[in-house]
Design a protein around this motif. Sequence first.
Motif, PDB file in Angstrom:
ATOM      1  N   LYS A  21       7.043  33.977 -91.008  1.00 26.09           N
ATOM      2  CA  LYS A  21       7.954  32.864 -91.292  1.00 26.09           C
ATOM      3  C   LYS A  21       7.722  32.289 -92.681  1.00 26.09           C
ATOM      4  O   LYS A  21       8.666  31.846 -93.346  1.00 26.09           O
ATOM      5  N   THR A  22       6.473  32.268 -93.144  1.00 28.00           N
ATOM      6  CA  THR A  22       6.147  31.813 -94.489  1.00 28.00           C
ATOM      7  C   THR A  22       5.055  32.716 -95.056  1.00 28.00           C
ATOM      8  O   THR A  22       4.286  33.328 -94.307  1.00 28.00           O
ATOM      9  N   ASN A  23       4.994  32.767 -96.393  1.00 29.44           N
ATOM     10  CA  ASN A  23       3.911  33.516 -97.013  1.00 29.44           C
ATOM     11  C   ASN A  23       2.760  32.580 -97.360  1.00 29.44           C
ATOM     12  O   ASN A  23       2.752  31.411 -96.952  1.00 29.44           O
ATOM     13  N   ALA A  24       1.797  33.083 -98.124  1.00 30.15           N
ATOM     14  CA  ALA A  24       0.612  32.279 -98.423  1.00 30.15           C
ATOM     15  C   ALA A  24       0.943  31.033 -99.239  1.00 30.15           C
ATOM     16  O   ALA A  24       0.206  30.039 -99.203  1.00 30.15           O
ATOM     17  N   LYS A  87      17.614  43.377 -86.381  1.00 33.47           N
ATOM     18  CA  LYS A  87      16.493  42.487 -86.675  1.00 33.47           C
ATOM     19  C   LYS A  87      16.759  41.648 -87.928  1.00 33.47           C
ATOM     20  O   LYS A  87      16.400  40.476 -87.999  1.00 33.47           O
ATOM     21  N   ALA A  88      17.421  42.266 -88.921  1.00 31.29           N
ATOM     22  CA  ALA A  88      17.760  41.521 -90.134  1.00 31.29           C
ATOM     23  C   ALA A  88      18.734  40.390 -89.832  1.00 31.29           C
ATOM     24  O   ALA A  88      18.579  39.266 -90.325  1.00 31.29           O
ATOM     25  N   ARG A  89      19.738  40.668 -89.029  1.00 27.21           N
ATOM     26  CA  ARG A  89      20.729  39.634 -88.691  1.00 27.21           C
ATOM     27  C   ARG A  89      20.093  38.525 -87.851  1.00 27.21           C
ATOM     28  O   ARG A  89      20.452  37.354 -87.979  1.00 27.21           O
ATOM     29  N   GLU A  90      19.160  38.903 -86.996  1.00 21.42           N
ATOM     30  CA  GLU A  90      18.463  37.906 -86.178  1.00 21.42           C
ATOM     31  C   GLU A  90      17.550  37.035 -87.027  1.00 21.42           C
ATOM     32  O   GLU A  90      17.471  35.823 -86.835  1.00 21.42           O
ATOM     33  N   ARG A  91      16.877  37.649 -87.996  1.00 17.17           N
ATOM     34  CA  ARG A  91      15.877  36.931 -88.803  1.00 17.17           C
ATOM     35  C   ARG A  91      16.523  36.060 -89.874  1.00 17.17           C
ATOM     36  O   ARG A  91      15.991  35.016 -90.242  1.00 17.17           O
ATOM     37  N   TRP A  92      17.696  36.484 -90.410  1.00 16.80           N
ATOM     38  CA  TRP A  92      18.294  35.786 -91.549  1.00 16.80           C
ATOM     39  C   TRP A  92      19.742  35.392 -91.268  1.00 16.80           C
ATOM     40  O   TRP A  92      20.648  35.717 -92.041  1.00 16.80           O
ATOM     41  N   PRO A  93      20.015  34.669 -90.189  1.00 16.38           N
ATOM     42  CA  PRO A  93      21.407  34.379 -89.822  1.00 16.38           C
ATOM     43  C   PRO A  93      22.115  33.425 -90.772  1.00 16.38           C
ATOM     44  O   PRO A  93      23.336  33.461 -90.894  1.00 16.38           O
ATOM     45  N   GLY A  94      21.374  32.571 -91.456  1.00 13.80           N
ATOM     46  CA  GLY A  94      22.019  31.562 -92.287  1.00 13.80           C
ATOM     47  C   GLY A  94      22.027  31.865 -93.772  1.00 13.80           C
ATOM     48  O   GLY A  94      22.375  31.002 -94.576  1.00 13.80           O
ATOM     49  N   VAL A  95      21.652  33.081 -94.142  1.00 13.55           N
ATOM     50  CA  VAL A  95      21.573  33.429 -95.556  1.00 13.55           C
ATOM     51  C   VAL A  95      22.935  33.918 -96.040  1.00 13.55           C
ATOM     52  O   VAL A  95      23.451  34.929 -95.571  1.00 13.55           O
ATOM     53  N   SER A  96      23.518  33.180 -96.967  1.00 10.35           N
ATOM     54  CA  SER A  96      24.790  33.619 -97.552  1.00 10.35           C
ATOM     55  C   SER A  96      24.502  34.509 -98.756  1.00 10.35           C
ATOM     56  O   SER A  96      23.434  34.430 -99.365  1.00 10.35           O
ATOM     57  N   GLY A  97      25.457  35.364 -99.086  1.00 11.23           N
ATOM     58  CA  GLY A  97      25.278  36.262-100.221  1.00 11.23           C
ATOM     59  C   GLY A  97      24.576  37.548 -99.874  1.00 11.23           C
ATOM     60  O   GLY A  97      24.295  38.357-100.773  1.00 11.23           O
ATOM     61  N   MET A  98      24.282  37.778 -98.582  1.00  7.61           N
ATOM     62  CA  MET A  98      23.656  39.026 -98.165  1.00  7.61           C
ATOM     63  C   MET A  98      24.627  39.794 -97.271  1.00  7.61           C
ATOM     64  O   MET A  98      25.184  39.243 -96.326  1.00  7.61           O
ATOM     65  N   GLU A  99      24.804  41.061 -97.568  1.00 10.03           N
ATOM     66  CA  GLU A  99      25.742  41.924 -96.849  1.00 10.03           C
ATOM     67  C   GLU A  99      24.977  43.148 -96.360  1.00 10.03           C
ATOM     68  O   GLU A  99      24.212  43.755 -97.114  1.00 10.03           O
ATOM     69  N   LEU A 100      25.150  43.511 -95.097  1.00  4.79           N
ATOM     70  CA  LEU A 100      24.392  44.608 -94.501  1.00  4.79           C
ATOM     71  C   LEU A 100      25.312  45.724 -94.022  1.00  4.79           C
ATOM     72  O   LEU A 100      26.377  45.450 -93.465  1.00  4.79           O
ATOM     73  N   HIS A 101      24.866  46.975 -94.229  1.00  2.00           N
ATOM     74  CA  HIS A 101      25.648  48.130 -93.816  1.00  2.00           C
ATOM     75  C   HIS A 101      24.734  49.162 -93.154  1.00  2.00           C
ATOM     76  O   HIS A 101      23.646  49.441 -93.671  1.00  2.00           O
ATOM     77  N   GLN A 102      25.180  49.725 -92.058  1.00  2.00           N
ATOM     78  CA  GLN A 102      24.469  50.853 -91.465  1.00  2.00           C
ATOM     79  C   GLN A 102      25.029  52.124 -92.071  1.00  2.00           C
ATOM     80  O   GLN A 102      26.206  52.467 -91.876  1.00  2.00           O
TER      81      GLN A 102
END
Length: 229
Positions: A21-24, A87-102
């Motif tokens: 969820k967060t880095n160092a 998993k990407a869609r589950e982890r980053w649901p509110g990020v705009s500007g990201m587009e995913l393709h299989q």
Amino acid sequence: MADARSTAWDTYSQGKPQRRKTNAKGETTWFNWTQYPDHGPQADLLGLGPGDSVLDLGCGSGGNAAHLATLGMKAVGVDLSARQLDKARERWPGVSGMELHQADALGYLGDTSTIFDAVYSVFGAAWFTDPGLLLPILHTNLKPGGVFAFSQRPPVDGCYGCQASYIPRGPGADPAVVKRWDYEPDAWALMLKDYGYVDVSASVIAPPPETRSTGTLVVRGVLGGVQGG
């Protein structure tokens, strides 16, 4: 799209946990080129600014692409595994500007008309795609002066070229087999130069001092105006 390779990467995704969820530093998004947390170079290796377009080949669960999107880039992630993209869609649901393709990396590059400011791959499709096919097709999809960069494990001494990677599939099942391409840093540098890339660098980043494991090979080039190969 469920071929042997996508099934193999779906299997791989089952055993790979989500990004922390967060880095160092307490950041909720970040870029990581190496297989170690909080280690190695940052996203500035790509030379991008807000509004630039960037392609992640083999984006997995999307952590790097999500980080670039939060910085104002137009981030496109491509992965062969439907489970990784879920998993990407589950982890980053509110990020705009990201587009995913299989999609397969070569298939996506052959179909899209988008010209990207940078293309990268972190232990992703650049490692598992024949560079003799990938490097020339990027001339169509990467703007002149754009950065192509990727990271992967360094090769095993004496084992160069196309190699077999084995992905466990559980008790009683034979492992899935996928191809990868391994070369020493100097060989990668010469290959990129042959295909028209300039300002090429290729080196192995040492692992963190507390680990005795392997380092990370990072290769970077800027697309020039003349295609070679």
